[in-house]
Write an enzyme that holds these catalytic residues in place. Sequence first.
Site, PDB file in Angstrom:
ATOM      1  N   ARG A   1      19.327 -49.054 -47.601  1.00 57.37           N
ATOM      2  CA  ARG A   1      18.593 -47.815 -47.883  1.00 57.37           C
ATOM      3  C   ARG A   1      18.765 -47.404 -49.339  1.00 57.37           C
ATOM      4  O   ARG A   1      19.890 -47.373 -49.862  1.00 57.37           O
ATOM      5  CB  ARG A   1      19.054 -46.697 -46.963  1.00 57.37           C
ATOM      6  CG  ARG A   1      18.565 -45.303 -47.356  1.00 57.37           C
ATOM      7  CD  ARG A   1      18.729 -44.293 -46.245  1.00 57.37           C
ATOM      8  NE  ARG A   1      17.803 -44.571 -45.151  1.00 57.37           N
ATOM      9  CZ  ARG A   1      17.692 -43.791 -44.059  1.00 57.37           C
ATOM     10  NH1 ARG A   1      18.457 -42.719 -43.935  1.00 57.37           N
ATOM     11  NH2 ARG A   1      16.833 -44.103 -43.111  1.00 57.37           N
TER      12      ARG A   1
ATOM     13  N   GLU B   1      10.415 -43.128 -45.721  1.00 56.80           N
ATOM     14  CA  GLU B   1      10.471 -41.839 -45.031  1.00 56.80           C
ATOM     15  C   GLU B   1      10.429 -40.729 -46.067  1.00 56.80           C
ATOM     16  O   GLU B   1      11.247 -40.691 -46.988  1.00 56.80           O
ATOM     17  CB  GLU B   1      11.746 -41.711 -44.193  1.00 56.80           C
ATOM     18  CG  GLU B   1      11.811 -42.669 -43.013  1.00 56.80           C
ATOM     19  CD  GLU B   1      12.997 -42.399 -42.118  1.00 56.80           C
ATOM     20  OE1 GLU B   1      13.447 -41.234 -42.085  1.00 56.80           O
ATOM     21  OE2 GLU B   1      13.496 -43.333 -41.475  1.00 56.80           O
TER      22      GLU B   1
ATOM     23  N   LYS C   1      12.640 -47.106 -35.323  1.00 54.39           N
ATOM     24  CA  LYS C   1      13.345 -48.396 -35.332  1.00 54.39           C
ATOM     25  C   LYS C   1      13.878 -48.722 -33.932  1.00 54.39           C
ATOM     26  O   LYS C   1      13.850 -49.881 -33.514  1.00 54.39           O
ATOM     27  CB  LYS C   1      14.497 -48.346 -36.341  1.00 54.39           C
ATOM     28  CG  LYS C   1      14.072 -48.010 -37.774  1.00 54.39           C
ATOM     29  CD  LYS C   1      15.291 -47.975 -38.686  1.00 54.39           C
ATOM     30  CE  LYS C   1      14.905 -47.619 -40.122  1.00 54.39           C
ATOM     31  NZ  LYS C   1      14.536 -46.190 -40.256  1.00 54.39           N
TER      32      LYS C   1
END
Length: 771
Positions: free
Chosen positions: A365, A430, A462
């Site tokens: 991420r 996101e 997910k």
Amino acid sequence: MKFGEQLRSSIIREYQWYYIDYDGLKADLKRPSGPHGEWTEEDEKRFVSKLEAELDKVHTKQQVKAMEISRRIAVSEREVKDVVNRLQERGLNEEGPSEEEFMLLEEDLSDIIAEVHDLAKFVQVNYTGFYKIIKKHDKMTGWRLKPVFDARLKAKPFYKENYDAAVVKLSKLYDLVRTRGNPVKGDSSAGGSQGSFVRHTTKYWVHPDNVTELKLIILKHLPVLVFNPSKEFEEADSAISSIYYDNPETFELYEGRLKKTEGAEAIRLRWYGGMQTETIFVERKTHREDWTGEKSVKARFALKEKLVNPYLRGELLPSAIFEKARKEGKKSEKAIAEDERLAAEIQYSVLKKKLKPVVRSFYHRTAFQLPADARVRISLDTELTMIREDNLDGVQRSGDNWRRTDIGIDWPFPQLPPSDICRFPYAVLEVKLQTQLGQEPPEWVRQLISSHLVEAVPKFSKFIHGTASLFPDRIHLLPYWFPQMDVDIRKPPTHDFGIKRLESSTRTSTTDVDEDDDEDSDEENETTTENQNGETSGQGVTRNRRARGGVTATDIEDQTVDQASNENTYLYDSEDEPDEDRLEEARRVGGWTYYSTLLQTRANAAARVTWSVLKALVPRPRASQVPRNANLESLLGSGEIHQKRIKAPKGKKIYVPVRVEPKVYFAAERTFLGWLEYSIYIGTIAVTLLNFGASDKGGRGSSIIAAGVFTLLAFLSLWYAVVIYLYRSHAIRTRKAARYYDKWGPSILCAALFVAVVLNFVYEGKGRGVW
């Protein structure tokens, strides 16, 4: 767009002599030296030798440029630190760095960002070129080169360059310069407490070709969120792993999250970094319907790894977990009480519903956010992978432990069998906004999410995708996006975000499109986009460049294209085999094979033209243009929305989320009562006709017929109302995507009433001798 055309239009001036010679390699494939047009061993050696030379050329350029960018970043880092130190160490009457120095540093960093962007695009288009030319070689010659050349690509992996470290450094430096040495400081853990927070989240898919460009665009507006700024960035720092729990027999949590039922839960255990991490976060997501006035909330508490197993088995009570926190006094009693209540509720759910680990998600991420300011938070998850954690088929994966221990963060997990892993093909973006204060998202965010770089996928999960992918024999209800995984999400560019070099144009046009490229063998759609002046897009771009003297536009944020391309084309061609390629192969064989293929291709072309003409000639209703609302435009942009009919795999069903509010139930009841009212009116008319007609001896027969017609109509309307009400009530309870409007009922009722009145009038007139 054909890849040959795309390659020519994507050439960057600095790299123009280092791209793969795609046209030359393709021309070699069309010139076999065999006596009957056969591909010989000498042809194969010549082609492989040239392909090796092209690979060396691209790999060397990539390595040299990557080292150059690293050196430029190091030099800029020293310069920025020097300027910031002079700013912080200046005396009361001393002048600090000038505004011009900061502007020069910002321009230099913008130029480095553009270089990283250009290098990423250079690598991406060359990797695609090698992939396509090898595929073309195997298809046209019959010689299998792909397995052998895969090893050569792994030996010179120019396409595996990771730019995350460069992005983090550039983000930190750019933020320092942009804020003139006064970056926003605060809690780096996401702007405050992560225990319980409410955000409006929208999700998008990002093709791997656009990941680096997207990161570079975002970092010019938001810094990369770094949890430990004093530590040098490592790849493991961005790794996030989550274990999702569910009942492996019923998958009730999966079904609840898929159907978005009120109070549906998702329970997971998450950790950051490698397997040696001691802090595990136990999280629960709870879905709330909008009509409740509440927002879906994620709540979590921290737990030591050694305590996870006894906690999930019920051997460790929540009061014992937070006993040490109460003694230390680092958190308020109210916060500890909330965590303890959450821990008790999760433990109760795990034990009552018999929840076990079923799916692990892993990804890297990159989060973008101002510290201590959670109004806008953007995260990009790359290398997303879902892995089985269950023991359903007799294979002991997690066993009695809360997670399996035979894997860590060694993506792409080559040791796992294909049945245990699902590697997601896209990155997930996101965009999280705190909307409870009523603020609008920034303009650059609106432009980003409506651009060609992202594909909106509302409510993507997910957990849901991993469960549906890894348990095909047990999951029969699929999310709406599942059958669309084979659709290419790449789109023609619709926005210029200003990632440009400081010097003159970075892109260059070589020669015009040659005639040979019309036979590019991987094409499915060979049309060209025309602009309003009737010229093709390539001509329009060339003309605009010449008009600007070769200088690209500067960083202007309002360059959104008015309308996106109306064609259902993507950045690269389809993998389907076109007629031209089949004809080229048949020409080499010759004889009846060639003539039959030629006849078939011409017949296909004629059929397509005939079908297009018939569709244009046949009259049919045209849809009215309705302005797109703001919510839909924020998700899907202002361009044309292409529709595709999706069919579920055999034995599966696609679940489309249906939003049901309490007023829907009342609306169904009001409609049912309305039908009953009209049925009673019709029945009253029938009784009146029967009673008054019976006293009139002359019109008795006609009155009985009219009364019978109205009685039958009343009975049918009552029956129809009951059936429709039961159908709608069942559809509402099961959240079925049914047609809740009545298309034929009111019209048939009106027509039947008209016929009944006419019949009554005719029989009454006949009975009274009027006619």
